[in-house]
Design a protein around this motif. Structure first.
Motif, PDB file in Angstrom:
ATOM      1  N   PRO A 253     122.253  86.931  -2.508  1.00  0.00           N
ATOM      2  CA  PRO A 253     122.147  85.536  -2.957  1.00  0.00           C
ATOM      3  C   PRO A 253     122.361  84.579  -1.789  1.00  0.00           C
ATOM      4  O   PRO A 253     123.305  84.731  -1.010  1.00  0.00           O
ATOM      5  CB  PRO A 253     123.274  85.414  -3.987  1.00  0.00           C
ATOM      6  CG  PRO A 253     123.544  86.812  -4.441  1.00  0.00           C
ATOM      7  CD  PRO A 253     123.295  87.684  -3.246  1.00  0.00           C
ATOM      8  N   GLY A 254     121.470  83.627  -1.648  1.00  0.00           N
ATOM      9  CA  GLY A 254     121.588  82.682  -0.548  1.00  0.00           C
ATOM     10  C   GLY A 254     121.143  83.236   0.780  1.00  0.00           C
ATOM     11  O   GLY A 254     121.525  82.709   1.838  1.00  0.00           O
ATOM     12  N   ASN A 255     120.322  84.286   0.772  1.00  0.00           N
ATOM     13  CA  ASN A 255     119.802  84.849   2.027  1.00  0.00           C
ATOM     14  C   ASN A 255     119.118  83.743   2.838  1.00  0.00           C
ATOM     15  O   ASN A 255     118.126  83.168   2.397  1.00  0.00           O
ATOM     16  CB  ASN A 255     118.800  85.965   1.705  1.00  0.00           C
ATOM     17  CG  ASN A 255     118.175  86.570   2.960  1.00  0.00           C
ATOM     18  OD1 ASN A 255     118.620  86.325   4.076  1.00  0.00           O
ATOM     19  ND2 ASN A 255     117.134  87.366   2.761  1.00  0.00           N
ATOM     20  N   PRO A 256     119.638  83.440   4.043  1.00  0.00           N
ATOM     21  CA  PRO A 256     119.042  82.352   4.831  1.00  0.00           C
ATOM     22  C   PRO A 256     117.798  82.767   5.611  1.00  0.00           C
ATOM     23  O   PRO A 256     117.206  81.939   6.305  1.00  0.00           O
ATOM     24  CB  PRO A 256     120.172  81.967   5.783  1.00  0.00           C
ATOM     25  CG  PRO A 256     120.896  83.247   6.023  1.00  0.00           C
ATOM     26  CD  PRO A 256     120.837  84.000   4.707  1.00  0.00           C
ATOM     27  N   ILE A 257     117.387  84.032   5.505  1.00  0.00           N
ATOM     28  CA  ILE A 257     116.254  84.510   6.286  1.00  0.00           C
ATOM     29  C   ILE A 257     114.968  84.241   5.500  1.00  0.00           C
ATOM     30  O   ILE A 257     114.537  85.053   4.675  1.00  0.00           O
ATOM     31  CB  ILE A 257     116.373  86.016   6.601  1.00  0.00           C
ATOM     32  CG1 ILE A 257     117.775  86.360   7.111  1.00  0.00           C
ATOM     33  CG2 ILE A 257     115.300  86.406   7.624  1.00  0.00           C
ATOM     34  CD1 ILE A 257     118.213  85.622   8.336  1.00  0.00           C
TER      35      ILE A 257
END
Length: 251
Positions: free
Chosen positions: A162-166
């Motif tokens: 959750p919230g993977n910045p990639i």
């Protein structure tokens, strides 16, 4: 941080890999003793780690030793060194890498007083645990950031977090800046080589799976024999066999 950085800016990601004399020395040391594909992998991992530090909520609110993260990322695969004299014959590649990095810091920075025993241990843990996320995720934020950055190089935007910045755009920029250069093939050759040359270091980790899938030569050679060897050394068999053998002395 030094302005004479050997690392390019990444405007889409809005990050630049930090640079100073120690980081630059570690970068050139890694270039000297590993392949281009490994160096670029380590640089991508550092860049991905920086994105997690900036945007992943559990890390974004924590004080982070950026120098330790970058150095750990840069040197985490020194256990694959092409300079074989740096490597052991009996240790997991993660431990070899951690020991090589610790020795490098001790030679180049320990006397400055900025790298005390705690920081050196932090670097060692980040490298030694980078293939064991189930443990690394419960360690210090720096260890978490390094493990996430390395995992991101394998899963990219598909990392189930959750919230993977990639994002796809960020992923493409980082891979464009530090190309894979045959990394997938080299990974198979390297890990199958560990199964062949240091088999006792692979039974308790994921490395043995490469031998089971690709054989000991990366092309299927010796695969069936290797599968049998792994079965014979499976930890459940070893533990239960040990208990059985000890029964003669039990009350």
């Amino acid at each position: 941080m030094s302005s004479s950085s050997p690392f390019p800016s990444l405007p889409v990601c809005q990050i630049t890999i930090p640079s100073n004399d120690l980081i630059n020395a570690a970068y050139f040391y890694t270039k000297e003793h590993t392949s281009e594909a490994t160096v670029n992998h380590c640089l991508r991992c550092a860049a991905f780690s920086l994105l997690f530090i900036r945007e992943f909520p559990p890390l974004a609110s924590a004080p982070i030793d950026l120098e330790a993260v970058v150095l750990s990322s840069l040197m985490h695969d020194m256990g694959w060194s092409t300079t074989k004299s740096l490597l052991s014959t009996d240790k997991r590649f993660e431990v070899d890498g951690a020991n090589i990095a610790r020795d490098f810091i001790s030679r180049n920075a320990a006397e400055s007083g900025k790298w005390d025993a705690h920081r050196i241990q932090l670097l060692w843990d980040a490298i030694a645990l980078h293939t064991t996320p189930s443990i690394a995720q419960h360690k210090q934020p720096e260890v978490v950031a390094v493990a996430l950055g390395i995992l991101a190089d394998f899963l990219g935007p598909n990392l189930p977090l959750p919230g993977n910045p990639i994002t796809v755009e960020r992923y493409k920029e980082i891979v464009g800046a530090f190309p894979r250069a045959g990394f997938s093939d080299e990974l198979v050759d390297t890990l199958c080589g560990l199964c062949r040359d240091k088999p006792q270091t692979t039974f308790e980790n994921f490395v043995s799976g490469f031998g089971k899938t690709y054989g000991l030569d990366g092309k299927g050679g010796g695969k069936e024999e290797w599968i049998k060897t792994c079965e014979d050394n499976e930890i459940t068999k070893r533990l239960m066999g040990g208990l059985q053998a000890c029964k003669q002395w039990d009350d």
